[in-house]
Design a protein around this motif. Structure first.
Motif, PDB file in Angstrom:
ATOM      1  N   UNK A 107      27.823  54.982  59.939  1.00 51.31           N
ATOM      2  CA  UNK A 107      29.167  54.405  59.919  1.00 51.31           C
ATOM      3  C   UNK A 107      29.297  53.263  60.936  1.00 51.31           C
ATOM      4  N   UNK A 108      28.555  53.332  62.043  1.00 49.73           N
ATOM      5  CA  UNK A 108      28.590  52.242  63.020  1.00 49.73           C
ATOM      6  C   UNK A 108      28.030  50.955  62.411  1.00 49.73           C
ATOM      7  N   UNK A 109      26.950  51.087  61.653  1.00 54.88           N
ATOM      8  CA  UNK A 109      26.339  49.916  61.019  1.00 54.88           C
ATOM      9  C   UNK A 109      27.249  49.349  59.928  1.00 54.88           C
ATOM     10  N   UNK A 110      27.834  50.238  59.141  1.00 58.65           N
ATOM     11  CA  UNK A 110      28.716  49.792  58.055  1.00 58.65           C
ATOM     12  C   UNK A 110      29.928  49.049  58.619  1.00 58.65           C
ATOM     13  N   UNK A 111      30.550  49.601  59.646  1.00 59.69           N
ATOM     14  CA  UNK A 111      31.722  48.961  60.228  1.00 59.69           C
ATOM     15  C   UNK A 111      31.355  47.622  60.879  1.00 59.69           C
ATOM     16  N   UNK A 112      30.169  47.561  61.483  1.00 58.40           N
ATOM     17  CA  UNK A 112      29.713  46.307  62.085  1.00 58.40           C
ATOM     18  C   UNK A 112      29.529  45.224  61.021  1.00 58.40           C
ATOM     19  N   UNK A 113      29.056  45.615  59.847  1.00 59.08           N
ATOM     20  CA  UNK A 113      28.919  44.644  58.751  1.00 59.08           C
ATOM     21  C   UNK A 113      30.283  44.165  58.273  1.00 59.08           C
ATOM     22  N   UNK A 114      31.197  45.098  58.067  1.00 59.29           N
ATOM     23  CA  UNK A 114      32.523  44.735  57.559  1.00 59.29           C
ATOM     24  C   UNK A 114      33.258  43.844  58.558  1.00 59.29           C
ATOM     25  N   UNK A 115      33.116  44.160  59.853  1.00 61.96           N
ATOM     26  CA  UNK A 115      33.862  43.447  60.898  1.00 61.96           C
ATOM     27  C   UNK A 115      33.093  42.253  61.457  1.00 61.96           C
ATOM     28  N   UNK A 116      31.981  41.940  60.852  1.00 60.51           N
ATOM     29  CA  UNK A 116      31.143  40.789  61.194  1.00 60.51           C
ATOM     30  C   UNK A 116      30.742  40.777  62.678  1.00 60.51           C
ATOM     31  N   UNK A 117      30.204  41.912  63.112  1.00 61.32           N
ATOM     32  CA  UNK A 117      29.693  42.008  64.473  1.00 61.32           C
ATOM     33  C   UNK A 117      28.330  42.703  64.511  1.00 61.32           C
ATOM     34  N   UNK A 118      27.579  42.569  63.406  1.00 63.65           N
ATOM     35  CA  UNK A 118      26.260  43.199  63.345  1.00 63.65           C
ATOM     36  C   UNK A 118      25.334  42.622  64.412  1.00 63.65           C
ATOM     37  N   UNK A 119      25.501  41.344  64.732  1.00 63.20           N
ATOM     38  CA  UNK A 119      24.663  40.713  65.748  1.00 63.20           C
ATOM     39  C   UNK A 119      24.846  41.303  67.128  1.00 63.20           C
ATOM     40  N   UNK A 120      25.949  42.007  67.364  1.00 67.78           N
ATOM     41  CA  UNK A 120      26.206  42.625  68.662  1.00 67.78           C
ATOM     42  C   UNK A 120      25.595  44.026  68.763  1.00 67.78           C
ATOM     43  N   UNK A 121      25.140  44.564  67.641  1.00 69.57           N
ATOM     44  CA  UNK A 121      24.603  45.927  67.634  1.00 69.57           C
ATOM     45  C   UNK A 121      23.208  45.964  68.245  1.00 69.57           C
ATOM     46  N   UNK A 122      22.861  47.057  68.948  1.00 70.52           N
ATOM     47  CA  UNK A 122      21.492  47.192  69.447  1.00 70.52           C
ATOM     48  C   UNK A 122      20.513  47.366  68.292  1.00 70.52           C
ATOM     49  N   UNK A 123      19.212  47.227  68.541  1.00 70.19           N
ATOM     50  CA  UNK A 123      18.231  47.431  67.465  1.00 70.19           C
ATOM     51  C   UNK A 123      18.405  48.794  66.806  1.00 70.19           C
ATOM     52  N   UNK A 124      18.133  48.850  65.524  1.00 73.76           N
ATOM     53  CA  UNK A 124      18.247  50.115  64.800  1.00 73.76           C
ATOM     54  C   UNK A 124      17.257  51.134  65.360  1.00 73.76           C
ATOM     55  N   UNK A 125      17.701  52.390  65.456  1.00 74.83           N
ATOM     56  CA  UNK A 125      16.853  53.479  65.954  1.00 74.83           C
ATOM     57  C   UNK A 125      16.370  54.323  64.782  1.00 74.83           C
ATOM     58  N   UNK A 126      15.094  54.690  64.824  1.00 71.14           N
ATOM     59  CA  UNK A 126      14.478  55.452  63.735  1.00 71.14           C
ATOM     60  C   UNK A 126      13.741  56.659  64.270  1.00 71.14           C
ATOM     61  N   UNK A 127      13.758  57.735  63.504  1.00 67.09           N
ATOM     62  CA  UNK A 127      12.897  58.885  63.802  1.00 67.09           C
ATOM     63  C   UNK A 127      11.446  58.498  63.549  1.00 67.09           C
ATOM     64  N   UNK A 128      10.555  59.064  64.335  1.00 68.30           N
ATOM     65  CA  UNK A 128       9.141  58.850  64.095  1.00 68.30           C
ATOM     66  C   UNK A 128       8.710  59.643  62.856  1.00 68.30           C
ATOM     67  N   UNK A 129       7.696  59.135  62.165  1.00 70.74           N
ATOM     68  CA  UNK A 129       7.153  59.876  61.040  1.00 70.74           C
ATOM     69  C   UNK A 129       7.438  59.222  59.702  1.00 70.74           C
ATOM     70  N   UNK A 130       7.308  60.028  58.648  1.00 67.52           N
ATOM     71  CA  UNK A 130       7.389  59.530  57.282  1.00 67.52           C
ATOM     72  C   UNK A 130       8.373  60.361  56.467  1.00 67.52           C
TER      73      UNK A 130
END
Length: 428
Positions: free
Chosen positions: A307-330
């Motif tokens: 929801x943080x990513x979605x709201x950042x896209x809608x509100x045009x502030x994605x550039x202010x977000x930190x790098x996306x975090x991912x779980x390790x693995x597959x």
């Protein structure tokens, strides 16, 4: 926050599942949803159709919906975002003008050429005689595409001229409805397909974990095209070097070209790539929404709150977000389909073993299911379930998915037994 998710497939179940992992999300309403969303805690189905924009708007406004997330391409192409925004609602998904990037392959080709995006050579035709004349000059193998939306089934990779002519006739004779007003004939590229789904606020664009889908119904990637029989991520073929090129040559160029056309594109931009044996790539097509079944493997590895990513896209502030975090693995998913799919199939078959699959460690995302009047989960579509496994590597993830799907049964059930065959060869 209350969120309304538009759609009824595995992708929408995955979106609802991911959103509900957040303490910020009070409730998710799915329109119309499926058997899986009907049985999730803090989730309810709303029995109206995805094209009932007025009904969706009225419910959202009367029930305090903070955010609408649109899953399928058809309502996006028909302008659901434009309509709901005009009513004051926050919507994740591009406006109708932007959704043309999927709704018309000819439009998307012109945009790619304008933007300098590497793509396959192609020509567009409005009648069969000219298309077949061009075909004779080009020879086979060659790719024939219906121009518009065809639920992932409007593409034929023709090995012979005869197959290509048959595909052209089928499109112009209305097999894919209005999607057949134009035919796109494209050079046949060799290599492996890679799905790059990216989030954008119209200015900044950030790719998600690259995935590979299995489009063909048969093992060994044979038979008819489908909406997707399984997927996995992160695919090793999408190296850091390749993704760096994709970022500049595909994602950023495309967003810039859209902006230059006056299109404020906010949502998912999904680039389908063909990666050649030498590591070079070209864009096959774009989609304007989350992929299915790619979403069902990408979201389980995403640690950044969706929801943080979605709201950042809608509100045009994605550039202010930190790098996306991912779980390790597959992550890997296997699709359980109805017998006969992608052709004719029966509905209403009782499904058993879902709880056992989940107890074995798999995540089961419902696609073509519904809850019947006796509270049983039954089949209600061609692709019925997505059984997803996670692991430290592809061997573990794929093994978990297959351990899970073996617990599930319904009459006529079919699934491919070779999902992930490419990565297993390199991951051993």
């Amino acid at each position: 926050m209350k969120v309304l998710v538009v759609g009824n497939g595995g992708r929408e179940h995955a979106l609802a599942w991911k959103l509900l992992q957040s303490e910020k999300i009070e409730q998710v309403v799915c329109v119309p949803g499926n058997g899986g969303t009907a049985t999730m805690e803090r989730c309810q189905n709303l029995p109206i159709t995805v094209d009932d924009f007025e009904g969706i708007s009225r419910f959202a406004l009367e029930n305090g919906i903070s955010l609408v997330v649109v899953g399928p391409e058809v309502p996006l192409a028909n302008g659901i975002t434009d309509y709901l925004q005009s009513k004051g609602l926050m919507v994740f998904g591009p406006v109708k003008a932007g959704a043309q990037i999927e709704a018309s392959k000819a439009w998307a080709k012109a945009l790619m050429e304008e933007a300098g995006v590497p793509t396959a050579k192609a020509a567009v035709f409005t009648e069969a005689v000219a298309a077949k004349s061009y075909l004779q000059l080009q020879g086979a193998p060659i790719v024939i595409k219906a121009d518009g939306l065809a639920a992932g089934k409007g593409v034929t990779v023709a090995e012979t001229i005869e197959q290509a002519e048959t595909a052209i006739d089928a499109i112009f004779q209305g097999q894919f409805g209005s999607a057949g007003n134009f035919v796109v004939i494209e050079e046949c590229l060799l290599g492996q397909e890679v799905s790059v789904l990216a989030l954008t606020d119209g200015l900044t664009i950030r790719p998600l974990s690259p995935a590979q889908d299995h489009k063909r119904i048969g093992e060994g990637d044979t038979g008819e095209n489908t909406g997707g029989m399984g997927a996995y991520t992160p695919t090793p073929i999408a190296t850091a070097e390749l993704m760096a090129r994709v970022q500049i040559e595909v994602l950023e160029r495309t967003i810039t070209a859209l902006r230059n056309r006056g299109i404020d594109y906010r949502g998912v931009l999904y680039a389908g790539l063909m990666v050649a044996p030498d590591g070079d790539f070209k864009v096959l097509e774009f989609n304007c929404r989350f992929g299915d079944p790619e979403t069902q493997v990408i979201l389980p590895l995403l640690e950044t709150p969706l929801e943080d990513l979605i709201l950042a896209c809608i509100q045009q502030r994605l550039g202010e977000m930190p790098p996306l975090a991912w779980k390790q693995g597959s992550s890997a998913t296997v699709v359980a389909a109805s017998g006969g799919y992608p052709g004719e199939y029966e509905k209403g078959k009782v499904i058993t073993g879902i709880e056992e699959a989940q107890a074995a460690g798999a995540i089961v995302f419902h696609a073509g299911t519904k809850l019947n009047t006796t509270e049983q989960i039954v089949t209600d579509g061609g692709r019925v379930l997505n059984v997803t496994g996670l692991g430290e590597n592809f061997q573990q993830a794929i093994a978990q998915a297959y351990t899970g799907i073996k617990q599930i049964q319904f009459s006529g059930m079919y699934y491919r037994r070779d999902i992930g065959h490419r990565v297993l060869k390199t991951d051993l």
